[in-house]
Design a protein around this motif. Structure first.
Motif, PDB file in Angstrom:
ATOM      1  N   ASP A   2     -14.423  -2.681   3.626  1.00 58.32           N
ATOM      2  CA  ASP A   2     -14.951  -1.313   3.664  1.00 58.32           C
ATOM      3  C   ASP A   2     -14.507  -0.533   2.425  1.00 58.32           C
ATOM      4  OD1 ASP A   2     -12.641   0.848   5.083  1.00 58.32           O
ATOM      5  OD2 ASP A   2     -12.231  -1.279   4.851  1.00 58.32           O
ATOM      6  N   ARG A   3     -15.049   0.672   2.279  1.00 56.73           N
ATOM      7  CA  ARG A   3     -14.799   1.471   1.068  1.00 56.73           C
ATOM      8  C   ARG A   3     -13.368   1.973   0.953  1.00 56.73           C
ATOM      9  NH1 ARG A   3     -19.987   5.527   0.837  1.00 56.73           N
ATOM     10  NH2 ARG A   3     -21.515   4.004   1.526  1.00 56.73           N
ATOM     11  N   LEU A   4     -12.799   2.405   2.056  1.00 61.95           N
ATOM     12  CA  LEU A   4     -11.513   3.091   2.015  1.00 61.95           C
ATOM     13  C   LEU A   4     -10.318   2.134   2.015  1.00 61.95           C
ATOM     14  CD1 LEU A   4     -10.724   6.067   1.922  1.00 61.95           C
ATOM     15  CD2 LEU A   4     -10.475   6.020   4.395  1.00 61.95           C
ATOM     16  N   TYR A   5     -10.325   1.170   2.941  1.00 65.02           N
ATOM     17  CA  TYR A   5      -9.170   0.291   3.109  1.00 65.02           C
ATOM     18  C   TYR A   5      -9.401  -1.125   2.579  1.00 65.02           C
ATOM     19  CZ  TYR A   5      -7.949   4.008   6.341  1.00 65.02           C
ATOM     20  OH  TYR A   5      -7.684   5.217   6.903  1.00 65.02           O
ATOM     21  N   ASN A   6     -10.633  -1.426   2.172  1.00 64.83           N
ATOM     22  CA  ASN A   6     -11.019  -2.759   1.703  1.00 64.83           C
ATOM     23  C   ASN A   6     -10.691  -3.822   2.763  1.00 64.83           C
ATOM     24  OD1 ASN A   6     -12.265  -4.376  -0.177  1.00 64.83           O
ATOM     25  ND2 ASN A   6     -10.354  -4.927  -1.183  1.00 64.83           N
ATOM     26  N   VAL A  34       2.024   7.894  12.870  1.00 67.26           N
ATOM     27  CA  VAL A  34       2.129   6.729  12.000  1.00 67.26           C
ATOM     28  C   VAL A  34       1.454   7.096  10.678  1.00 67.26           C
ATOM     29  CG1 VAL A  34       1.490   4.297  11.712  1.00 67.26           C
ATOM     30  CG2 VAL A  34       2.077   5.161  13.973  1.00 67.26           C
ATOM     31  N   ASP A  35       2.062   6.668   9.558  1.00 64.68           N
ATOM     32  CA  ASP A  35       1.527   7.029   8.242  1.00 64.68           C
ATOM     33  C   ASP A  35       0.220   6.325   7.920  1.00 64.68           C
ATOM     34  OD1 ASP A  35       3.677   8.673   7.842  1.00 64.68           O
ATOM     35  OD2 ASP A  35       4.859   7.143   6.785  1.00 64.68           O
ATOM     36  N   ASN A  36       0.123   5.047   8.245  1.00 66.70           N
ATOM     37  CA  ASN A  36      -1.024   4.248   7.840  1.00 66.70           C
ATOM     38  C   ASN A  36      -2.015   4.050   8.995  1.00 66.70           C
ATOM     39  OD1 ASN A  36      -2.751   2.500   6.594  1.00 66.70           O
ATOM     40  ND2 ASN A  36      -1.249   0.887   6.243  1.00 66.70           N
ATOM     41  N   PRO A  37      -3.218   4.645   8.919  1.00 67.14           N
ATOM     42  CA  PRO A  37      -4.211   4.468   9.986  1.00 67.14           C
ATOM     43  C   PRO A  37      -4.654   3.014  10.152  1.00 67.14           C
ATOM     44  CG  PRO A  37      -4.819   6.290   8.569  1.00 67.14           C
ATOM     45  CD  PRO A  37      -3.668   5.619   7.917  1.00 67.14           C
ATOM     46  N   LEU A  38      -4.643   2.255   9.046  1.00 65.19           N
ATOM     47  CA  LEU A  38      -5.048   0.847   9.119  1.00 65.19           C
ATOM     48  C   LEU A  38      -4.079   0.049   9.999  1.00 65.19           C
ATOM     49  CD1 LEU A  38      -7.087  -1.238   8.090  1.00 65.19           C
ATOM     50  CD2 LEU A  38      -5.574  -1.666   6.171  1.00 65.19           C
ATOM     51  N   GLU A  39      -2.807   0.398   9.928  1.00 66.01           N
ATOM     52  CA  GLU A  39      -1.782  -0.251  10.750  1.00 66.01           C
ATOM     53  C   GLU A  39      -2.059  -0.008  12.240  1.00 66.01           C
ATOM     54  OE1 GLU A  39       2.805   0.772  11.210  1.00 66.01           O
ATOM     55  OE2 GLU A  39       2.270   0.274   9.129  1.00 66.01           O
ATOM     56  N   VAL A  40      -2.420   1.220  12.583  1.00 62.92           N
ATOM     57  CA  VAL A  40      -2.752   1.571  13.973  1.00 62.92           C
ATOM     58  C   VAL A  40      -3.958   0.762  14.430  1.00 62.92           C
ATOM     59  CG1 VAL A  40      -3.589   3.426  15.474  1.00 62.92           C
ATOM     60  CG2 VAL A  40      -1.804   3.888  13.793  1.00 62.92           C
TER      61      VAL A  40
END
Length: 159
Positions: free
Chosen positions: A16-20, A57-63
C-alpha cells in the motif's frame, strides 16, 4: 485421466501507499466497494490510526498485524461425503487461505456493527482483535472448536 496441472491463481499485489505492506493493501481491497479505492484507503488508514491511538501504540501497522495474528485460524472443517454420510473433517489451514479468511472475517465483523462510521467500526474491530476479543476472533475460535469437536473424523482426511 490425470487433471491438467495449472498455475496457482494467486496475484502479486504491491504494498500500500503509506506502509508498503501487502497485508494492508489486501485489507483495503477487501473493504473497497464499487472500485472506490481512495475511499477504502481513507477508511482503513483512519481506522488504523484511531485503533493505535486508543491502544496508546505508536505504530498503527503493529496494531493491525497483531490484530490479524490474533484472528488467524489454523484449523477449519470441510464437509466430505463418506459412505453415504456427510462428515465435517478437520483440516489445517495453510498460507494464503489463513490470510483470506482473516480479512473476510474482519470486514464482515466491521460491516455488521451499526450506528457509527465505517472508520470507527474498523478501529473498534482492530482494538477488539488486538485484545483477543471481538467478532473476528470469535469466528476463529468457533472454527477451532468445530475442528476439535470433529477430531474423531480426522482419519477420513487421509483417504
Amino acid at each position: 485421466m490425470p487433471r491438467k496441472v495449472t498455475k496457482s491463481l494467486v496475484r502479486d499485489i504491491p504494498g500500500d501507499r503509506l506502509y508498503n505492506s501487502v497485508l494492508v493493501q489486501r485489507f483495503i481491497n477487501r473493504v473497497m466497494r464499487d472500485g472506490k479505492k481512495q475511499v477504502a484507503e481513507k477508511l482503513v488508514y483512519g481506522g488504523m490510526e484511531k485503533a493505535a491511538k486508543k491502544l496508546k501504540v505508536d505504530n498503527p501497522l503493529e496494531v493491525f498485524e497483531q490484530a490479524l495474528a490474533n484472528a488467524r485460524p489454523s484449523l477449519e472443517t470441510r464437509s466430505r461425503r463418506v459412505g453415504g454420510a456427510n462428515y465435517q473433517i478437520p483440516f489445517e489451514v495453510k498460507g494464503q487461505r489463513q490470510t483470506h479468511l482473516t480479512l473476510m472475517w474482519f470486514v464482515a465483523a466491521a460491516r455488521s456493527r451499526s450506528g457509527m462510521s465505517m472508520e470507527d467500526r474498523i478501529a473498534l474491530e482492530l482494538v477488539d482483535a488486538y485484545n483477543n476479543t471481538g467478532t473476528a476472533v470469535k469466528k476463529k475460535e468457533d472454527a477451532h472448536k468445530m475442528a476439535e469437536a470433529n477430531r474423531a473424523f480426522a482419519h477420513f482426511a487421509r483417504n
